[in-house]
Design an enzyme around this catalytic site. Structure first.
Site, short mmCIF file in Angstrom:
data_model
loop_
_atom_site.label_atom_id
_atom_site.label_comp_id
_atom_site.label_asym_id
_atom_site.label_seq_id
_atom_site.Cartn_x
_atom_site.Cartn_y
_atom_site.Cartn_z
N LYS A 102 0.85 -1.19 0.00
CA LYS A 102 0.00 0.00 0.00
C LYS A 102 0.88 1.23 0.00
O LYS A 102 2.02 1.18 0.48
CB LYS A 102 -0.88 0.03 1.25
CG LYS A 102 -2.13 0.86 1.10
CD LYS A 102 -3.24 0.12 0.39
CE LYS A 102 -4.47 0.97 0.21
NZ LYS A 102 -5.61 0.18 -0.30
N SER A 344 -8.20 -5.43 -10.59
CA SER A 344 -6.84 -4.90 -10.81
C SER A 344 -5.91 -6.02 -11.27
O SER A 344 -5.08 -5.82 -12.15
CB SER A 344 -6.28 -4.31 -9.52
OG SER A 344 -6.55 -2.93 -9.45
#
Ligand code: NAD
Length: 404
Positions: A102, A344
């Site tokens: 992240k 994704s």
């Protein structure tokens, strides 16, 4: 406790219902790599401003790091670390060949011009590109990061490395290597998970739904629930919410917000605070904004039957206890909002293969995958006599253990 402490608390609760090799637990308790960067950006007035950014690469046990980049004034290393940890588990629950990562920049993007935002996005990539790439770490959008921002980032990455596959970033615009269906994916994935578990949860064909947040995830989820015959009785943005017990037409609400920049004054609905909205009686409460919305402070007052966590980390561990005792079923984030990372990963796959799948193919694959994994998590919860969060963690840890 910061958010990463909460994430580790969730891990420890899951390992109390099923034990795992201690080396694996130690491994997933610490990110593999964390990078903090200072990004200089020339502002429109000619002055240079410095922004703080992060990329946490939590685990590559199951594949390249994968996870969004958040632009938010409150983004910090603890938040990004927790989000990276949840990505590892989410990719394992969804059974896609990716690890967890992240990123974030501490910035309120609303304060920047379009040019400043572009220079900041490109600057982030210039600082981090040596540790990114299709086989290393594949970032995506998150709060306040758009397909356009992804297209700046992938363009900067291509300039710096010569990689023209586009596979280093996902969530790109359609014309720039994006996947069909990526925009809808998280909301739609949440809906598929809800559909897969609806009968088990004794919910009717027409549930009364409350949605906190009307960005990419909340807005799409609200529209999808309405389109499938459910009644969305309340929705909010960051400032306030609106309620209409007869049901809101989400397209009309979105058009109103677009025109007036606020939900206040929406005809026929009453205004309500975000805090009050979470406590409305309903069948399904969908937190789709930020972390820590349901805590020990308000958990006892939650009147929903089911909480479908489309935001990451909206419920704290102590709130989980209160909800479990009350019989409120929480469908955890690492399952409920996995649709985004699944599509994704489809985008990444299409870029690497040089293919472009139709929206129908993307949605069918998403549906098949999430319906199956929702039932896997459900079955684990029944066998282990535990809640869906602990069960989802156990599913993820079993898959991580197998891949070690
Ligand atoms: P977004 O920026 O598009 O929208 C965020 C929404 O939350 C906006 O409507 C904003 O007004 C609202 N909001 C912000 N602060 C709030 C507050 N304090 N109270 C109530 N509402 C508030 O972001 P998004 O992409 O929709 O992401 C929302 C959540 O979903 C985040 O937790 C994100 O991590 C998670 N998520 C997003 C994706 C994705 O594909 N975008 C995937 C998985 C999880």
């Amino acid at each position: 406790m910061n958010q990463f402490d909460h994430a580790l608390e969730q891990l420890s609760r899951a390992t109390a219902v099923q034990s795992f090799d201690s080396a694996l637990i130690r491994r997933v308790s610490s990110p593999e790599r964390e990078v903090r960067v200072t990004i200089p950006v020339v502002m429109d007035d000619g002055a240079t401003r410095l922004f703080e950014g992060y990329r946490v690469q939590h685990s590559s046990i199951r594949g390249p790091y994968k996870g969004g980049i958040r632009f938010h004034a409150d983004a910090d290393i603890h938040e990004v670390r927790a989000l990276a940890f949840w990505m590892t588990l989410k990719c394992a629950v969804a059974n896609i060949p990716m690890g967890g990562g992240k990123g974030g920049i501490t910035v309120d993007p609303k304060e920047l011009s379009a040019g400043e935002l572009e220079r900041l996005s490109r600057g982030f990539v210039r600082m981090l590109y040596p540790v990114l790439g299709p086989k290393v770490d594949v970032p995506a959008p998150d709060v306040n990061t758009t397909p356009e921002i992804m297209s700046w980032m992938v363009d900067e990455y291509a300039k710096l490395t010569g990689d023209t596959t586009g596979a280093a970033f996902t969530g790109k615009p359609l014309g720039k290597g994006g996947s069909e269906g990526r925009g809808l994916a998280t909301g739609l994935g949440g809906f598929y998970v809800f559909e897969a578990l609806k009968e088990k949860l004794n919910l009717s064909q027409s549930a009364r739904v409350v949605v906190q947040g009307m960005g990419n995830v909340g807005g799409n989820a609200a529209r999808l629930f309405q389109q499938h015959g459910h009644t969305v009785i309340a929705i909010s943005d960051s400032k306030s919410g609106i309620v209409d017990e007869q049901g809101l037409d989400i397209a009309t609400v979105e058009a109103y917000k677009q025109e007036h920049k606020t939900l206040v004054g929406f005809p026929g609905a009453r205004s309500i605070s975000n805090a009050e909205m979470l406590e409305l009686p309903c069948d399904v409460l969908i937190p789709a904004a930020l972390e820590h919305q349901i805590t020990h402070v308000n958990a006892a007052r939650i009147k929903a039957k089911v909480i479908l966590e489309l935001a990451n980390g909206p419920t704290t561990p102590d709130a989980d206890d209160v909800l479990f005792a009350k019989g409120v079923v929480v469908i955890p984030d690492i399952l409920a909002n996995a649709g985004g990372v699944v599509v994704s990963s489809f985008e990444w796959e299409q870029n690497l293969l040089g293919e472009h799948w139709t929206e129908q193919v993307v949605f069918e694959k998403l549906h098949t995958l999430l319906s199956k994994e929702a039932l896997t998590v459900w079955d684990h919860s029944q066998t282990l006599h535990t809640d869906l969060r602990r069960a989802a963690f156990v599913v993820a840890l079993e898959r991580l253990a197998a891949a070690q």
